[in-house]
Design a protein around this motif. Structure first.
Motif, PDB file in Angstrom:
ATOM      1  N   GLN A   6     -23.252 -23.351   7.764  1.00  0.00           N
ATOM      2  CA  GLN A   6     -22.739 -24.257   8.752  1.00  0.00           C
ATOM      3  C   GLN A   6     -22.247 -23.607   9.963  1.00  0.00           C
ATOM      4  N   LEU A   7     -21.578 -22.567   9.628  1.00  0.00           N
ATOM      5  CA  LEU A   7     -20.908 -21.765  10.701  1.00  0.00           C
ATOM      6  C   LEU A   7     -21.938 -21.674  11.729  1.00  0.00           C
TER       7      LEU A   7
ATOM      8  N   SER B 113     -24.857 -22.494  12.133  1.00  0.00           N
ATOM      9  CA  SER B 113     -25.571 -23.414  12.964  1.00  0.00           C
ATOM     10  C   SER B 113     -24.652 -23.946  14.087  1.00  0.00           C
ATOM     11  N   ASP B 114     -23.241 -24.055  13.863  1.00  0.00           N
ATOM     12  CA  ASP B 114     -22.533 -24.485  14.800  1.00  0.00           C
ATOM     13  C   ASP B 114     -22.395 -23.540  15.977  1.00  0.00           C
ATOM     14  N   LEU B 115     -22.328 -22.218  15.757  1.00  0.00           N
ATOM     15  CA  LEU B 115     -22.172 -21.154  16.724  1.00  0.00           C
ATOM     16  C   LEU B 115     -23.573 -21.233  17.558  1.00  0.00           C
ATOM     17  N   LYS B 116     -24.817 -21.378  16.940  1.00  0.00           N
ATOM     18  CA  LYS B 116     -25.901 -21.070  17.722  1.00  0.00           C
ATOM     19  C   LYS B 116     -25.922 -22.536  18.625  1.00  0.00           C
ATOM     20  N   THR B 117     -25.349 -23.762  18.200  1.00  0.00           N
ATOM     21  CA  THR B 117     -25.400 -24.962  19.113  1.00  0.00           C
ATOM     22  C   THR B 117     -24.467 -24.547  20.048  1.00  0.00           C
ATOM     23  N   LYS B 118     -23.400 -24.087  19.982  1.00  0.00           N
ATOM     24  CA  LYS B 118     -22.230 -23.904  20.928  1.00  0.00           C
ATOM     25  C   LYS B 118     -22.917 -22.797  21.961  1.00  0.00           C
TER      26      LYS B 118
ATOM     27  N   THR C  50     -13.180 -19.518  16.863  1.00  0.00           N
ATOM     28  CA  THR C  50     -13.124 -19.163  15.249  1.00  0.00           C
ATOM     29  C   THR C  50     -12.162 -18.435  14.663  1.00  0.00           C
TER      30      THR C  50
ATOM     31  N   SER D   2     -29.180 -15.986  13.031  1.00  0.00           N
ATOM     32  CA  SER D   2     -29.538 -17.392  13.313  1.00  0.00           C
ATOM     33  C   SER D   2     -30.957 -17.410  14.267  1.00  0.00           C
TER      34      SER D   2
ATOM     35  N   MET E  45     -16.296 -26.796  13.170  1.00  0.00           N
ATOM     36  CA  MET E  45     -15.635 -25.645  13.151  1.00  0.00           C
ATOM     37  C   MET E  45     -14.242 -26.058  13.720  1.00  0.00           C
TER      38      MET E  45
ATOM     39  N   LEU F 202     -16.610 -18.151  21.782  1.00  0.00           N
ATOM     40  CA  LEU F 202     -16.767 -18.487  20.331  1.00  0.00           C
ATOM     41  C   LEU F 202     -15.892 -17.700  19.359  1.00  0.00           C
TER      42      LEU F 202
END
Length: 72
Positions: free
Chosen positions: A18-19, A21-26, A40, A54, A1, A36
């Motif tokens: 992908q977005l 997944s990135d948001l979930k991780t953060k 973004t 997610s 991101m 977030l």
């Protein structure tokens, strides 16, 4: 991101996955939905919806609560 998304642009397919997944991780690492969203360039509602899709368990709002008063 690394880059912010163009406001109002559709995010579909692998880019959406992908977005998400990135948001979930953060988010699971402790970042707030508001942080977030700002990162973004999307709305709070968009980020909230992506996290919900997610399967993330969203945290409570925190702060003061109106629970039973503690006795000292």
């Amino acid at each position: 991101m690394a880059e912010t998304l163009k406001k109002g642009s559709r995010v579909t397919g692998t880019a959406r996955e992908q977005l998400a997944s990135d948001l979930k991780t953060k988010y699971e690492a402790g970042e707030s939905i508001r942080a977030l969203a700002q990162e973004t360039g999307r709305s709070y509602g968009f980020v909230h919806r992506m996290l919900s899709e997610s399967g993330v368990t969203l945290r409570g709002r925190g702060g003061a609560t109106r629970g039973k008063a503690r006795t000292a």
